[in-house]
Every structure is written in C-alpha cells, then in structure tokens.
Design an enzyme around this catalytic site. Structure first.
Site, PDB file in Angstrom:
ATOM      1  N   HIS A 140      82.375  15.141  70.435  1.00  0.00           N
ATOM      2  CA  HIS A 140      81.635  13.890  71.254  1.00  0.00           C
ATOM      3  C   HIS A 140      82.711  13.535  72.371  1.00  0.00           C
ATOM      4  O   HIS A 140      83.983  14.146  72.263  1.00  0.00           O
ATOM      5  CB  HIS A 140      81.680  12.761  70.089  1.00  0.00           C
ATOM      6  CG  HIS A 140      83.012  12.304  69.740  1.00  0.00           C
ATOM      7  ND1 HIS A 140      83.833  12.917  68.801  1.00  0.00           N
ATOM      8  CD2 HIS A 140      83.780  11.267  69.925  1.00  0.00           C
ATOM      9  CE1 HIS A 140      84.728  12.406  68.441  1.00  0.00           C
ATOM     10  NE2 HIS A 140      84.867  11.330  69.090  1.00  0.00           N
ATOM     11  N   ASP A 142      83.934  10.083  74.040  1.00  0.00           N
ATOM     12  CA  ASP A 142      84.315   8.676  73.625  1.00  0.00           C
ATOM     13  C   ASP A 142      83.170   7.738  74.394  1.00  0.00           C
ATOM     14  O   ASP A 142      83.225   7.830  75.689  1.00  0.00           O
ATOM     15  CB  ASP A 142      85.802   8.067  74.029  1.00  0.00           C
ATOM     16  CG  ASP A 142      86.746   8.539  72.811  1.00  0.00           C
ATOM     17  OD1 ASP A 142      86.110   9.093  71.710  1.00  0.00           O
ATOM     18  OD2 ASP A 142      87.662   9.062  73.120  1.00  0.00           O
ATOM     19  N   HIS A 290      85.806  16.143  72.273  1.00  0.00           N
ATOM     20  CA  HIS A 290      86.930  16.376  71.284  1.00  0.00           C
ATOM     21  C   HIS A 290      86.161  16.139  69.752  1.00  0.00           C
ATOM     22  O   HIS A 290      85.122  15.730  69.446  1.00  0.00           O
ATOM     23  CB  HIS A 290      87.944  15.564  71.373  1.00  0.00           C
ATOM     24  CG  HIS A 290      87.874  14.123  71.246  1.00  0.00           C
ATOM     25  ND1 HIS A 290      87.060  13.447  72.432  1.00  0.00           N
ATOM     26  CD2 HIS A 290      88.029  13.164  70.454  1.00  0.00           C
ATOM     27  CE1 HIS A 290      87.124  12.126  72.096  1.00  0.00           C
ATOM     28  NE2 HIS A 290      87.484  12.038  71.060  1.00  0.00           N
ATOM     29  N   ARG A 305      95.317   5.135  69.434  1.00  0.00           N
ATOM     30  CA  ARG A 305      94.800   5.601  70.601  1.00  0.00           C
ATOM     31  C   ARG A 305      94.670   4.599  71.681  1.00  0.00           C
ATOM     32  O   ARG A 305      94.235   3.346  71.278  1.00  0.00           O
ATOM     33  CB  ARG A 305      93.186   6.130  70.397  1.00  0.00           C
ATOM     34  CG  ARG A 305      92.699   6.674  71.763  1.00  0.00           C
ATOM     35  CD  ARG A 305      91.333   7.192  71.251  1.00  0.00           C
ATOM     36  NE  ARG A 305      90.362   5.852  71.352  1.00  0.00           N
ATOM     37  CZ  ARG A 305      89.155   5.916  70.831  1.00  0.00           C
ATOM     38  NH1 ARG A 305      88.728   6.882  70.243  1.00  0.00           N
ATOM     39  NH2 ARG A 305      88.351   4.881  70.562  1.00  0.00           N
TER      40      ARG A 305
END
Length: 314
Positions: A140, A142, A290, A305
């Site tokens: 995917h 983000d 990723h 993150r």
C-alpha cells in the site's frame, strides 16, 4: 569414404499447453532508476550505499538528531528523489527530533484512525506479544484515501524482534515502466476511487469507522500520477484503498485492478530492509508502496512514524 545422409524425419511436436493470460513474464525488465534527463551530481556531505537497483539506499554521514544545514538538506532531498527510500542506521531519535527532521520536507499530518505516540504528530505501531493485530502486511501507499495523500514518512524502530519484522518498498515508477503498452493505453488518463473503509474495516468495527465517513469521503486520483518533482510516471493504485476504476463495469475494473496491484509484488522493483533499534527509514510515498512483514510473533515490534503532508495527485 562415403557418407550417407538419411532423412531425420519430421520435427518433434509439442503437445498443446495453454498458459493463462499474464502467466509468463519476460526475463528482462527495464530498471531505470532516474528520470530521463536527470543530471546526477556527486554527493559531498553524505555517502550513499545502494540497497537495490532502482530503489533504496543507506545514507552514511548524516546525524538526524541535529538541525540540517541547507547543503545537507539539499543532498538528502536529491537522494530521496533518486532512490525513493533512504535508510539511516542507529539514529536513536527522540520523538521531537524525529518530528523536526520530518518538518524539513513539509507540514506534518496525522491519521486519527491510528494510535498516537508520545506526541500528536507521532503514530505508534506496537505489535506482537499480545497486541491488537492490524494489517500493515499488505502492499500500500499511505492515506491515498485523502484528497492530498502524504508526501512521505519518517519511520523509526524503537524495539526490534530477534528476527523478522523487515519492511519492503516497491518502486512504482519501475512498475509503470514495465507495463505492456496496451495496459498503459487503457490506464493513462483514467482515474480510480480511493476509500479508507476497505483498509480499516478488516480490524475496526462500524462504530469506530462511521464517525470518519464525513471526514474522509471517497476521492478520485489518477491511476497513473506524475511525480511533481521528477516528472516520472507512477502507478498509483493500491490494495488497501483503491476500490474501482471510474467509468468501468465492476468486473472489468476488478480484473484490471488485480493485475495492477500485482505489480508491486515483482521482486525486481523491491528493496527489503532489516531493522536494528534506532534505525530510521525516510520514504517518498508518492513514488513507492510498502509492506511490513508480519513474521515476528510472538515477539514485540515497536515503531513510530511521522507523516508529511502532500499535494493533490495529477
């Protein structure tokens, strides 16, 4: 001596064997790391150690805990555009330092559907050892369900399992480059719908998701976007959030999307990173997908993150 030439008979005949459409790939692929016309310049402040042929480089000689001077910032920006994901070993940043580094590239954004870290700008992924399971182990990009998906992200591993827990990235410029021309002709100029619900309904119930439907209505993005800084053409659909191609019948759209989703699975377009505590990855969300490999249970893996706000794809 007399040599007698005899008839060797008819050539051998192979039995008929049907290969499903798309079942055989050509051995050679176009693996072009840089845009056409890109002028490479030597790096003077950092050393780059490539981790893949088109994507991924380890950066040595940069201390991310300190403010970046303009020359270092420019070299890191160039490295990101050229390699799409950068790795920094043993940085051990505080959450504040991680946010300060990310702010070099734009305003920060958060995802209200994910758990907060030590500040409102940090998302924390605390997995394994009895934690609530989620599904980062799918290819995917983000937050493509946003009107303006993230430019990129800065991820740091706080706790690493004794083995496993790697992250993989795929180069979506290489994925587009290698599509058959007839597929490119079908998708160039097409748009697709992106929606947050499919990606999150796998582990949140309706009571958790319903309040965000007005905040994140479905949006349309180009199936092939143009990178705003390099000009590269990029395949921009993903399994988590892309639901259909606009204007196509459902069956045709599903069939084409399944084929496009599979492009991220091709190893020649990928890089894989094995984490150590304090390592940092900085990736271009516009150019990559990723996948967080979920092979470390029952051990614990803790990551934080910080996301950088992006612009509207075109």
């Amino acid at each position: 001596m007399t040599i007698t030439v005899t008839d060797a008979g008819p050539p051998p005949v192979l039995r008929e064997a049907r290969v499903p459409e798309g079942g055989i790939y050509e051995g050679a692929r176009t693996l072009r790391r840089l845009p056409e016309g890109w002028q490479e310049r030597p790096y003077e402040r950092i050393e780059l150690v490539p981790q893949g042929s088109t994507i991924g480089a380890e950066v040595r000689g940069a201390d991310l805990s300190r403010p970046l001077d303009p020359a270092l910032r420019e070299e890191l920006k160039c490295a990101l555009l050229e390699w799409k994901v950068l790795f920094f070993r043993a940085q051990h940043l505080t959450s504040g330092q991680q946010c300060d580094f990310a702010r070099n590239w734009g305003e920060l954004e958060t995802n209200p559907l994910l758990a907060r870290g030590s500040s409102e700008d940090v998302v924390r992924f605390d997995k394994g050892a009895g934690a609530t399971p989620t599904f980062e182990n799918v290819w995917h990009s983000d937050v493509t369900f946003r009107e303006r998906p993230a430019l990129g992200a800065v991820l740091q591993l706080r706790e690493v399992p004794p083995c496993g827990g790697d992250t993989m990235w795929a180069d979506m410029a290489a994925a587009y480059d290698n599509l058959p021309q007839e597929v490119k002709d079908r998708i160039d100029g097409a748009t697709a719908v992106h929606d947050f619900i499919p990606g999150f309904a796998r582990f949140y119930g309706p009571e958790r998701l319903a309040p965000f439907q007005d905040t994140f209505p479905p949006v349309e993005h180009p199936v092939v976007r143009t990178h705003p800084e390099t000009g590269r053409r990029l395949l921009f659909v993903n399994t988590s959030f892309t639901t259909r191609i606009t204007g196509m019948e459902r069956e045709e759209s599903d069939r084409l999307l399944r084929y496009l989703f599979q492009q991220a699975h091709i190893p020649e377009y990928q890089v894989r990173f094995r984490w150590q505590p304090g390592d940092v990855a900085f990736w271009d969300n516009r150019a990559t997908q990723h996948y967080a490999v979920n092979d470390y249970g029952p051990h614990r893996r803790v990551a934080e993150r910080v996301a950088i706000a992006g612009d509207r794809p075109f």
